[in-house]
Design a protein around this motif. Sequence first.
Motif, PDB file in Angstrom:
ATOM      1  N   TYR A 152       0.858  -1.179   0.000  1.00  0.00           N
ATOM      2  CA  TYR A 152       0.000   0.000   0.000  1.00  0.00           C
ATOM      3  C   TYR A 152       0.898   1.234   0.000  1.00  0.00           C
ATOM      4  CZ  TYR A 152       1.053   0.386   5.000  1.00  0.00           C
ATOM      5  OH  TYR A 152       1.705   0.511   6.202  1.00  0.00           O
ATOM      6  N   PHE A 153       0.289   2.400  -0.180  1.00  0.00           N
ATOM      7  CA  PHE A 153       1.062   3.628  -0.315  1.00  0.00           C
ATOM      8  C   PHE A 153       0.593   4.676   0.686  1.00  0.00           C
ATOM      9  CE2 PHE A 153       1.695   1.411  -4.222  1.00  0.00           C
ATOM     10  CZ  PHE A 153       2.964   1.765  -4.652  1.00  0.00           C
ATOM     11  N   ILE A 154       1.551   5.423   1.194  1.00  0.00           N
ATOM     12  CA  ILE A 154       1.300   6.562   2.075  1.00  0.00           C
ATOM     13  C   ILE A 154       1.782   7.816   1.358  1.00  0.00           C
ATOM     14  CG2 ILE A 154       1.942   7.677   4.246  1.00  0.00           C
ATOM     15  CD1 ILE A 154       2.228   4.924   5.480  1.00  0.00           C
ATOM     16  N   ALA A 155       1.032   8.888   1.487  1.00  0.00           N
ATOM     17  CA  ALA A 155       1.453  10.161   0.897  1.00  0.00           C
ATOM     18  C   ALA A 155       2.434  10.861   1.832  1.00  0.00           C
ATOM     19  CB  ALA A 155       0.250  11.050   0.642  1.00  0.00           C
ATOM     20  N   LYS A 156       3.602  11.183   1.314  1.00  0.00           N
ATOM     21  CA  LYS A 156       4.578  12.001   2.020  1.00  0.00           C
ATOM     22  C   LYS A 156       4.457  13.429   1.491  1.00  0.00           C
ATOM     23  CE  LYS A 156       6.799   8.882   4.534  1.00  0.00           C
ATOM     24  NZ  LYS A 156       7.046   8.999   5.989  1.00  0.00           N
ATOM     25  N   PHE A 157       4.816  14.399   2.321  1.00  0.00           N
ATOM     26  CA  PHE A 157       4.603  15.793   1.956  1.00  0.00           C
ATOM     27  C   PHE A 157       5.879  16.613   2.092  1.00  0.00           C
ATOM     28  CE2 PHE A 157       0.495  14.188   3.111  1.00  0.00           C
ATOM     29  CZ  PHE A 157      -0.373  14.791   2.219  1.00  0.00           C
ATOM     30  N   LYS A 158       6.046  17.513   1.136  1.00  0.00           N
ATOM     31  CA  LYS A 158       7.058  18.554   1.223  1.00  0.00           C
ATOM     32  C   LYS A 158       6.339  19.887   1.012  1.00  0.00           C
ATOM     33  CE  LYS A 158      11.028  15.859  -0.422  1.00  0.00           C
ATOM     34  NZ  LYS A 158      12.118  15.764  -1.433  1.00  0.00           N
ATOM     35  N   MET A 159       6.898  20.933   1.572  1.00  0.00           N
ATOM     36  CA  MET A 159       6.262  22.239   1.394  1.00  0.00           C
ATOM     37  C   MET A 159       7.298  23.299   1.097  1.00  0.00           C
ATOM     38  SD  MET A 159       5.267  23.346   5.285  1.00  0.00           S
ATOM     39  CE  MET A 159       6.530  23.489   6.560  1.00  0.00           C
ATOM     40  N   GLU A 160       6.838  24.339   0.418  1.00  0.00           N
ATOM     41  CA  GLU A 160       7.649  25.523   0.179  1.00  0.00           C
ATOM     42  C   GLU A 160       6.741  26.739   0.266  1.00  0.00           C
ATOM     43  OE1 GLU A 160       7.652  25.728  -4.685  1.00  0.00           O
ATOM     44  OE2 GLU A 160       9.243  24.589  -3.686  1.00  0.00           O
ATOM     45  N   ASP A 161       7.306  27.884   0.515  1.00  0.00           N
ATOM     46  CA  ASP A 161       6.506  29.097   0.658  1.00  0.00           C
ATOM     47  C   ASP A 161       5.802  29.425  -0.655  1.00  0.00           C
ATOM     48  OD1 ASP A 161       7.291  29.370   3.266  1.00  0.00           O
ATOM     49  OD2 ASP A 161       8.903  30.786   2.827  1.00  0.00           O
ATOM     50  N   ALA A 162       4.545  29.818  -0.551  1.00  0.00           N
ATOM     51  CA  ALA A 162       3.774  30.243  -1.717  1.00  0.00           C
ATOM     52  C   ALA A 162       4.087  31.695  -2.049  1.00  0.00           C
ATOM     53  CB  ALA A 162       2.288  30.073  -1.448  1.00  0.00           C
ATOM     54  N   MET A 163       3.807  32.085  -3.287  1.00  0.00           N
ATOM     55  CA  MET A 163       4.024  33.470  -3.709  1.00  0.00           C
ATOM     56  C   MET A 163       3.005  34.380  -3.017  1.00  0.00           C
ATOM     57  SD  MET A 163       4.877  33.155  -7.790  1.00  0.00           S
ATOM     58  CE  MET A 163       3.307  32.354  -8.165  1.00  0.00           C
ATOM     59  N   PRO A 164       3.443  35.507  -2.483  1.00  0.00           N
ATOM     60  CA  PRO A 164       2.536  36.400  -1.747  1.00  0.00           C
ATOM     61  C   PRO A 164       1.295  36.813  -2.547  1.00  0.00           C
ATOM     62  CG  PRO A 164       4.810  37.062  -1.397  1.00  0.00           C
ATOM     63  CD  PRO A 164       4.838  35.989  -2.456  1.00  0.00           C
ATOM     64  N   GLU A 165       1.463  37.063  -3.851  1.00  0.00           N
ATOM     65  CA  GLU A 165       0.306  37.503  -4.641  1.00  0.00           C
ATOM     66  C   GLU A 165      -0.738  36.398  -4.777  1.00  0.00           C
ATOM     67  OE1 GLU A 165       3.699  36.608  -7.634  1.00  0.00           O
ATOM     68  OE2 GLU A 165       3.447  37.453  -5.614  1.00  0.00           O
ATOM     69  N   ARG A 166      -0.290  35.140  -4.801  1.00  0.00           N
ATOM     70  CA  ARG A 166      -1.243  34.032  -4.883  1.00  0.00           C
ATOM     71  C   ARG A 166      -1.923  33.804  -3.530  1.00  0.00           C
ATOM     72  NH1 ARG A 166      -0.951  30.921  -9.464  1.00  0.00           N
ATOM     73  NH2 ARG A 166      -1.786  29.095  -8.418  1.00  0.00           N
ATOM     74  N   ILE A 167      -1.192  33.992  -2.456  1.00  0.00           N
ATOM     75  CA  ILE A 167      -1.797  33.891  -1.126  1.00  0.00           C
ATOM     76  C   ILE A 167      -2.925  34.913  -0.987  1.00  0.00           C
ATOM     77  CG2 ILE A 167      -1.403  34.168   1.345  1.00  0.00           C
ATOM     78  CD1 ILE A 167       1.493  33.255   0.867  1.00  0.00           C
ATOM     79  N   GLU A 168      -2.646  36.143  -1.407  1.00  0.00           N
ATOM     80  CA  GLU A 168      -3.635  37.206  -1.302  1.00  0.00           C
ATOM     81  C   GLU A 168      -4.839  36.945  -2.201  1.00  0.00           C
ATOM     82  OE1 GLU A 168      -4.039  42.074  -1.851  1.00  0.00           O
ATOM     83  OE2 GLU A 168      -2.155  41.046  -2.338  1.00  0.00           O
ATOM     84  N   ALA A 169      -4.581  36.524  -3.447  1.00  0.00           N
ATOM     85  CA  ALA A 169      -5.670  36.301  -4.401  1.00  0.00           C
ATOM     86  C   ALA A 169      -6.576  35.162  -3.952  1.00  0.00           C
ATOM     87  CB  ALA A 169      -5.096  36.004  -5.787  1.00  0.00           C
ATOM     88  N   PHE A 170      -5.977  34.044  -3.553  1.00  0.00           N
ATOM     89  CA  PHE A 170      -6.778  32.906  -3.109  1.00  0.00           C
ATOM     90  C   PHE A 170      -7.508  33.223  -1.806  1.00  0.00           C
ATOM     91  CE2 PHE A 170      -3.722  29.917  -5.510  1.00  0.00           C
ATOM     92  CZ  PHE A 170      -4.479  30.049  -6.665  1.00  0.00           C
ATOM     93  N   GLY A 171      -6.863  34.007  -0.942  1.00  0.00           N
ATOM     94  CA  GLY A 171      -7.512  34.393   0.302  1.00  0.00           C
ATOM     95  C   GLY A 171      -8.750  35.235   0.056  1.00  0.00           C
ATOM     96  N   GLN A 172      -8.661  36.149  -0.899  1.00  0.00           N
ATOM     97  CA  GLN A 172      -9.819  36.978  -1.237  1.00  0.00           C
ATOM     98  C   GLN A 172     -10.934  36.129  -1.836  1.00  0.00           C
ATOM     99  OE1 GLN A 172      -8.383  40.123  -3.753  1.00  0.00           O
ATOM    100  NE2 GLN A 172      -7.304  41.161  -2.097  1.00  0.00           N
ATOM    101  N   TYR A 173     -10.552  35.166  -2.655  1.00  0.00           N
ATOM    102  CA  TYR A 173     -11.571  34.295  -3.240  1.00  0.00           C
ATOM    103  C   TYR A 173     -12.271  33.485  -2.147  1.00  0.00           C
ATOM    104  CZ  TYR A 173     -13.824  30.809  -6.143  1.00  0.00           C
ATOM    105  OH  TYR A 173     -14.771  30.003  -6.733  1.00  0.00           O
ATOM    106  N   ALA A 174     -11.480  32.940  -1.219  1.00  0.00           N
ATOM    107  CA  ALA A 174     -12.050  32.133  -0.141  1.00  0.00           C
ATOM    108  C   ALA A 174     -12.986  32.959   0.734  1.00  0.00           C
ATOM    109  CB  ALA A 174     -10.934  31.522   0.696  1.00  0.00           C
ATOM    110  N   ASP A 175     -12.663  34.223   0.930  1.00  0.00           N
ATOM    111  CA  ASP A 175     -13.500  35.083   1.763  1.00  0.00           C
ATOM    112  C   ASP A 175     -14.838  35.389   1.107  1.00  0.00           C
ATOM    113  OD1 ASP A 175     -11.598  35.195   3.743  1.00  0.00           O
ATOM    114  OD2 ASP A 175     -10.740  37.109   3.076  1.00  0.00           O
ATOM    115  N   CYS A 176     -14.901  35.306  -0.220  1.00  0.00           N
ATOM    116  CA  CYS A 176     -16.109  35.716  -0.954  1.00  0.00           C
ATOM    117  C   CYS A 176     -16.962  34.540  -1.406  1.00  0.00           C
ATOM    118  CB  CYS A 176     -15.714  36.541  -2.174  1.00  0.00           C
ATOM    119  SG  CYS A 176     -14.913  38.109  -1.776  1.00  0.00           S
TER     120      CYS A 176
END
Length: 219
Positions: A152-176
């Motif tokens: 069977y398989f387990i999902a492993k995760f890596k992360m990196e910082d997102a671009m500030p403009e995408r954080i802001e844009a997606f945040g505004q979309y989520a709020d609306c």
Amino acid sequence: MFSKSKNVAELAAQTPHVQILNPNFGDEILYIEGQPRDYRFDARNGTFKLGEEEILTDHNGQPLKSFTFQPLAWRIFTDTLFGREREETWAEIFFVDSENCLSVIMFNNSSVKELQKLIQPLFYKRKKLSEVVLTMTPESHENTKIKPKATYFIAKFKMEDAMPERIEAFGQYADCNRIYRLDTLTNGAIYHFVADCFYNALAEQEKEEPIIEDFKQAA
């Protein structure tokens, strides 16, 4: 207003099929409320799928070895879903895919534990999942408790910082917009970690319904 007597299927029929323009992101994000595009991680064979059948592949036609996305909304919860007989811990993460569709990916149990390993350090850095880009990679394991043994398989995760403009844009979309997946909502879910912008349509339905006893007392 949702009626308290209506079931999930009837709720789905009432939700508005509206595609909303996010002016700060540029292109239209396609979303039928309560019915995001359905991506899946198949722990039986380590593949990523669109819906039940379509295996996602790379430019060579091979199954994707990883899947990358920026969380927009999320919840980690325990519930009995999809006709299974026991409670399991699930992660449900919403994101905008490469075709600008509001999407969701779900996974459970051991893969959720792997994601939780990232959440704690993020919390102490005062960051949210919406501020990073996640990459899921399947890792093979053997179940030797059964005979014959199974892989069977387990999902492993890596992360990196997102671009500030995408954080802001997606945040505004989520709020609306009301972001949720209707067919996985139940009144029995136990929540462990949930985004502020996640919309629980069933809970909101309860709030909007007048209580008969209140009317009796008012009279």
